[in-house]
Design an enzyme around this catalytic site. Structure first.
Site, PDB file in Angstrom:
ATOM      1  N   SER A 142      -2.483  -9.894  14.296  1.00 18.07           N
ATOM      2  CA  SER A 142      -3.245 -10.662  13.306  1.00 18.07           C
ATOM      3  C   SER A 142      -3.525 -12.031  13.915  1.00 18.07           C
ATOM      4  O   SER A 142      -2.825 -12.450  14.860  1.00 18.07           O
ATOM      5  CB  SER A 142      -2.378 -10.841  12.053  1.00 18.07           C
ATOM      6  N   TYR A 155       5.557 -12.612   7.457  1.00 12.61           N
ATOM      7  CA  TYR A 155       4.411 -11.969   8.126  1.00 12.61           C
ATOM      8  C   TYR A 155       4.110 -12.673   9.446  1.00 12.61           C
ATOM      9  O   TYR A 155       3.907 -12.028  10.481  1.00 12.61           O
ATOM     10  CB  TYR A 155       3.222 -12.033   7.161  1.00 12.61           C
TER      11      TYR A 155
HETATM   12  P1  NAD Z   1      -3.995  -1.605   4.057  1.00 16.19           P
HETATM   13  O1  NAD Z   1      -3.087  -2.034   2.975  1.00 16.19           O
HETATM   14  O2  NAD Z   1      -5.406  -1.243   3.726  1.00 16.19           O
HETATM   15  O3  NAD Z   1      -3.337  -0.364   4.837  1.00 16.19           O
HETATM   16  C1  NAD Z   1      -1.981  -0.408   5.239  1.00 16.19           C
HETATM   17  C2  NAD Z   1      -1.566   0.937   5.784  1.00 16.19           C
HETATM   18  O4  NAD Z   1      -0.174   0.851   6.140  1.00 16.19           O
HETATM   19  C3  NAD Z   1      -1.688   2.073   4.765  1.00 16.19           C
HETATM   20  O5  NAD Z   1      -2.063   3.273   5.438  1.00 16.19           O
HETATM   21  C4  NAD Z   1      -0.279   2.203   4.233  1.00 16.19           C
HETATM   22  O6  NAD Z   1       0.024   3.494   3.737  1.00 16.19           O
HETATM   23  C5  NAD Z   1       0.542   1.884   5.474  1.00 16.19           C
HETATM   24  N1  NAD Z   1       1.873   1.435   5.104  1.00 16.19           N
HETATM   25  C6  NAD Z   1       2.217   0.385   4.320  1.00 16.19           C
HETATM   26  N2  NAD Z   1       3.556   0.351   4.147  1.00 16.19           N
HETATM   27  C7  NAD Z   1       4.057   1.404   4.831  1.00 16.19           C
HETATM   28  C8  NAD Z   1       5.358   1.915   5.019  1.00 16.19           C
HETATM   29  N3  NAD Z   1       6.440   1.364   4.453  1.00 16.19           N
HETATM   30  N4  NAD Z   1       5.513   3.035   5.762  1.00 16.19           N
HETATM   31  C9  NAD Z   1       4.442   3.624   6.315  1.00 16.19           C
HETATM   32  N5  NAD Z   1       3.184   3.189   6.175  1.00 16.19           N
HETATM   33  C10 NAD Z   1       2.994   2.091   5.443  1.00 16.19           C
HETATM   34  O7  NAD Z   1      -3.946  -2.770   5.137  1.00 16.19           O
HETATM   35  P2  NAD Z   1      -4.996  -3.267   6.253  1.00 16.19           P
HETATM   36  O8  NAD Z   1      -5.585  -4.516   5.755  1.00 16.19           O
HETATM   37  O9  NAD Z   1      -5.851  -2.182   6.743  1.00 16.19           O
HETATM   38  O10 NAD Z   1      -3.968  -3.707   7.393  1.00 16.19           O
HETATM   39  C11 NAD Z   1      -3.687  -2.906   8.518  1.00 16.19           C
HETATM   40  C12 NAD Z   1      -3.021  -3.761   9.567  1.00 16.19           C
HETATM   41  O11 NAD Z   1      -3.893  -4.829   9.944  1.00 16.19           O
HETATM   42  C13 NAD Z   1      -1.734  -4.428   9.075  1.00 16.19           C
HETATM   43  O12 NAD Z   1      -0.786  -4.454  10.109  1.00 16.19           O
HETATM   44  C14 NAD Z   1      -2.188  -5.839   8.728  1.00 16.19           C
HETATM   45  O13 NAD Z   1      -1.140  -6.755   8.808  1.00 16.19           O
HETATM   46  C15 NAD Z   1      -3.214  -6.054   9.803  1.00 16.19           C
HETATM   47  N6  NAD Z   1      -4.179  -7.102   9.497  1.00 16.19           N
HETATM   48  C16 NAD Z   1      -4.959  -7.027   8.383  1.00 16.19           C
HETATM   49  C17 NAD Z   1      -5.857  -8.045   8.121  1.00 16.19           C
HETATM   50  C18 NAD Z   1      -6.753  -8.035   6.930  1.00 16.19           C
HETATM   51  O14 NAD Z   1      -7.383  -9.055   6.655  1.00 16.19           O
HETATM   52  N7  NAD Z   1      -6.871  -6.934   6.209  1.00 16.19           N
HETATM   53  C19 NAD Z   1      -5.947  -9.137   9.000  1.00 16.19           C
HETATM   54  C20 NAD Z   1      -5.138  -9.169  10.133  1.00 16.19           C
HETATM   55  C21 NAD Z   1      -4.264  -8.143  10.374  1.00 16.19           C
END
Ligand code: NAD
Length: 260
Positions: A142, A155
């Site tokens: 991130s 985080y």
């Molecule tokens: P999201 O909530 O849409 O998806 C998260 C995924 O992780 C889902 O498939 C969920 O089932 C899985 N997950 C959550 N807890 C879990 C657990 N205990 N065991 C197994 N699986 C689990 O999130 P996203 O926004 O797509 O984020 C994906 C990644 O990208 C994350 O690591 C997040 O930190 C990172 N990220 C997101 C953003 C953003 O703005 N959305 C920005 C930077 C980084």
């Protein structure tokens, strides 16, 4: 290049991970979908992806709050498909609170899902990659793996840790054909962020559009969300042969956030 190889994408039932998994399938790789949620939703996603791409797709619901479950996920993928050629550690969760009010259980859950599970998955996948003499590891960190924000101590710590893990693994494997990189998105329009828009709108008593511009995207100079497909394209580039000299990198995809 991708045909006949296998991609394991953690957290691929939603958001960025879903886009990444679908991009691998469209490029011809077999895919292990993974994530929490309703079994029927996962089954529907799997069938749709098979119908669209014709690749082999399986699914797994290991709960990464028990981080050693990541090793079982890798082992099951290797048993089912024969290899894990692309490992994308993407599953993640968020919790926002002042450090002196941060619930220790939420701290532990974030370290486990984001950092500890990634360690266990890498530890389990590298021996097979070494045996086959090839592999790609991409950790979805991130912008918060590079810079901090207040109230996100767990985080930010976990994502900085993930960037550190990425560098160390890359150095260990630098003389092999296995690379390990991190991608560092700014705000991406996913369910994780949609939830934050709703809660910030309620807290500040502001309309959604204003919350997006003045609260959520305050740190993102482009003033627009990164789309999940843009992150997927970067991940696939890092997994290609032309990226073989890129390792140990933490690549921002953040509309200029970390250029400040
Ligand atoms: P999201 O909530 O849409 O998806 C998260 C995924 O992780 C889902 O498939 C969920 O089932 C899985 N997950 C959550 N807890 C879990 C657990 N205990 N065991 C197994 N699986 C689990 O999130 P996203 O926004 O797509 O984020 C994906 C990644 O990208 C994350 O690591 C997040 O930190 C990172 N990220 C997101 C953003 C953003 O703005 N959305 C920005 C930077 C980084």
């Amino acid at each position: 290049m991708f045909k006949g190889k296998t991609a394991l994408v953690t957290g691929s039932t939603s958001g960025i991970g879903q886009s990444v998994a679908h991009a691998f399938a469209r490029a011809g790789a077999n895919v292990m979908l993974h994530g929490l949620g309703r079994a029927e939703d996962l089954a529907r996603q799997r069938s749709a992806l098979i119908a669209e791409t014709g690749v082999r797709v399986e699914s797994h619901d290991a709960d990464l709050r028990q981080p050693a479950e990541a090793a079982r996920l890798v082992a099951d993928t290797e048993r089912g498909f024969g290899s894990v050629d692309f490992l994308v550690n993407n599953a993640g969760i968020q919790f926002v609170a002042a450090v002196d009010a941060f619930p220790p259980a939420e701290w532990d859950a974030i370290q486990n899902v984001v950092l500890n599970a990634s360690f266990h998955a890498i530890r389990a996948a590298v021996p097979g990659m070494k045996r086959r003499g090839w592999g790609r590891i991409v950790n979805v960190a991130s912008a918060h793996g590079l810079v901090a924000s207040p109230f996100k101590s767990a985080y930010v710590a976990a994502k900085h840790g993930l960037v550190g893990l990425t560098k160390s693994v890359a150095l260990e494997l630098a003389e092999t054909a296995i690379t390990c990189n991190a991608v560092c998105p700014g705000y991406v329009r996913t369910p994780l962020v949609e939830g934050q828009i709703e809660s910030q709108a309620a807290i500040h008593g502001l309309p959604r559009d204003q919350v997006i511009r003045d609260v959520i995207l305050a740190a993102q100079p482009s003033k627009r969300f990164v789309e999940p497909e843009e992150v997927a394209a970067l991940v696939l580039f890092l997994c290609g042969e032309q990226a073989r000299s890129i390792t140990g990198a933490a690549i921002p995809i953040d509309g200029g956030w970390t250029a400040r």
